[in-house]
Design an enzyme around this catalytic site. Structure first.
Site, PDB file in Angstrom:
ATOM      1  N   ILE A   1      45.533  33.891  95.021  1.00  0.00           N
ATOM      2  CA  ILE A   1      45.556  35.110  94.235  1.00  0.00           C
ATOM      3  C   ILE A   1      44.386  35.073  93.268  1.00  0.00           C
ATOM      4  O   ILE A   1      44.159  34.079  92.578  1.00  0.00           O
ATOM      5  CB  ILE A   1      46.903  35.295  93.503  1.00  0.00           C
ATOM      6  N   ALA A   2      43.602  36.134  93.268  1.00  0.00           N
ATOM      7  CA  ALA A   2      42.358  36.174  92.493  1.00  0.00           C
ATOM      8  C   ALA A   2      42.518  37.121  91.315  1.00  0.00           C
ATOM      9  O   ALA A   2      42.369  38.344  91.442  1.00  0.00           O
ATOM     10  CB  ALA A   2      41.195  36.605  93.376  1.00  0.00           C
TER      11      ALA A   2
ATOM     12  N   ILE B   1      39.659  29.964  91.208  1.00  0.00           N
ATOM     13  CA  ILE B   1      40.691  30.394  92.148  1.00  0.00           C
ATOM     14  C   ILE B   1      41.240  29.212  92.935  1.00  0.00           C
ATOM     15  O   ILE B   1      40.534  28.603  93.759  1.00  0.00           O
ATOM     16  CB  ILE B   1      40.150  31.473  93.104  1.00  0.00           C
TER      17      ILE B   1
ATOM     18  N   PRO C   1      57.400  35.691  84.917  1.00  0.00           N
ATOM     19  CA  PRO C   1      58.431  34.715  84.544  1.00  0.00           C
ATOM     20  C   PRO C   1      58.541  33.550  85.521  1.00  0.00           C
ATOM     21  O   PRO C   1      58.597  32.386  85.104  1.00  0.00           O
ATOM     22  CB  PRO C   1      59.705  35.566  84.511  1.00  0.00           C
TER      23      PRO C   1
ATOM     24  N   GLU D   1      56.230  32.527  87.686  1.00  0.00           N
ATOM     25  CA  GLU D   1      54.980  31.770  87.684  1.00  0.00           C
ATOM     26  C   GLU D   1      54.922  30.806  86.502  1.00  0.00           C
ATOM     27  O   GLU D   1      54.517  29.649  86.646  1.00  0.00           O
ATOM     28  CB  GLU D   1      53.795  32.739  87.645  1.00  0.00           C
ATOM     29  N   ARG D   2      55.328  31.282  85.350  1.00  0.00           N
ATOM     30  CA  ARG D   2      55.245  30.431  84.159  1.00  0.00           C
ATOM     31  C   ARG D   2      56.337  29.376  84.140  1.00  0.00           C
ATOM     32  O   ARG D   2      56.142  28.294  83.587  1.00  0.00           O
ATOM     33  CB  ARG D   2      55.254  31.304  82.909  1.00  0.00           C
TER      34      ARG D   2
END
Length: 388
Positions: free
Chosen positions: A126-127, A160, A244, A246-247
């Site tokens: 994901i960029a 990336i 949420p 991802e973190r």
């Protein structure tokens, strides 16, 4: 205290992960770090072993298990072996990218990309980040302009993960330059081999050496209309919805890293002789371990609650930010202070504490710098206070 987070299924998965890492990852770790790239065959083997693809629906070849605790088990086994650099790409390709596809993708997109990810045949990226836009995603300048039935993308991305190995990348681009970035940004799937899509330098980093990280450029990259992922001009909202998880991936990983460092250090200090006793027999050493273990225990209680909240679809972006900020700060402190207890050996890369020292520094930066996490938390506190 007894940790009641896991059941027999999680522990069975732990055994599978441990066996895979010992057989397929650890013997190759030094070579992959030297190459700054993990061999693609590892992804295929991981899929065949059921290590990745667990959260992808069964209809697309995955395990169909959305329980976040399996992600945590995997992180713990990786951290215990100091192998985060070799498996860091999983966090993106297996932990983040499928979530976007499952939530936003068309049936055709799901069949094409989720099936490839589940089988280990494809690697996703994901960029978001650009040379002048890191945590401030509203500052991105990459743009996509409609041209007939196609979109034409121009811009540059950096830092990336999986940039070298990826078969496709989800690109964040401005699609309405007249609107605020939060209201004029979209997501596009760009496949490897698309004319104008180029990979730049394979970046040399302070740590996470085996994880490929690179620059990407898009020069008049033409993609069809069905490359749009989700709704037009809603990309920023789509990103926020997925944050949420991802973190918490970062937060739970930092917990695993801190716990692993304490384990290595406790084993070392009570075996290493000095001045007629072991290092662990000195009060200073015991005080250091006592303080750090107590704080890690407290972090564990919070992260475990966050994991259960995520499973119940109740985890807020603010609480996830707290887990990410608190965990990454504490992990860095724990590893730094534990390394000191190893003395000179702590500086040698043959010891996992040394590798962890350089691999974990990024945790406070990626996924949104911790200063941004504090700002998000602070804004929420102010909002609640003003409502009274």
């Amino acid at each position: 205290m007894k940790r009641n987070l896991y059941n027999d299924d999680h522990e069975a998965f732990r055994g599978t992960v441990a066996t895979f890492l010992d057989r397929e990852v650890m013997p190759n770790l030094e070579q992959w770090e030297a190459d700054h790239l993990v061999d693609r065959s590892m992804w295929k083997k991981a899929a065949e072993a059921g290590i990745i693809g667990t959260a992808i629906p069964e209809e697309f070849g995955g395990g169909g298990v959305t329980d976040f605790r399996f992600e945590m088990v995997r992180s713990e086994e990786i951290a215990h072996r100091g192998a985060s650099g070799a498996t860091g790409g999983w966090g993106v390709s297996d932990g983040i990218v499928p979530g976007y596809l499952m939530a936003l993708g068309s049936q055709a997109q799901k069949e094409k990309y989720l099936s490839g990810l589940a089988a280990g045949d494809q690697i996703g990226a994901i960029a978001m980040t650009e040379p002048n836009a890191g945590s401030d995603l509203q500052a991105i300048t990459t743009k996509a302009v409609r041209d007939g039935d196609d979109w034409v993308i121009n811009g540059a991305k950096t830092f990336i993960t999986n940039g070298c190995n990826c078969d496709f990348v989800i690109v964040v681009a401005r699609t309405n330059l007249d609107a605020k970035p939060s209201q004029g940004t979209s997501l596009f799937i760009v496949e490897d081999g698309t004319p104008g899509f180029e990979r730049g330098r394979k970046l040399k980093k302070l740590g996470m050496d085996a994880q490929d990280t690179s620059e990407l450029s898009f020069s008049d990259v033409r993609v069809p209309a069905d490359a749009l992922l989700g709704e037009l001009d809603m990309g920023f909202i789509h990103l926020m919805v997925n944050l949420p998880r991802e973190r918490l991936i970062i937060g739970s990983g930092t917990l695993a890293g801190a716990r692993a460092a304490l384990t290595w250090t406790s084993e070392y200090v009570f075996d290493r002789p000095a001045f007629g006793q072991t290092i662990g027999d000195f009060q200073n050493t015991r005080f250091e371990l006592a303080e750090l273990e107590t704080r890690v225990d407290a972090l564990e209680a919070f992260v475990d609650r966050c994991a259960l909240a995520l499973n119940a679809e109740e985890l807020t972006a603010v609480d996830a930010a707290k887990a990410k900020y608190l965990g990454s700060d504490l992990e860095s402190e724990v590893i730094n202070r534990c390394l000191q207890l190893f003395g000179g050996y702590g500086y040698m890369l043959e010891y996992p504490i040394a590798r962890a020292f350089k691999d974990t520094r990024i945790q406070a930066i990626f996924g949104g710098a911790n200063e941004v996490m504090k700002e998000l938390i602070g804004r929420d506190i102010a909002k609640r206070h003003k409502k009274r």
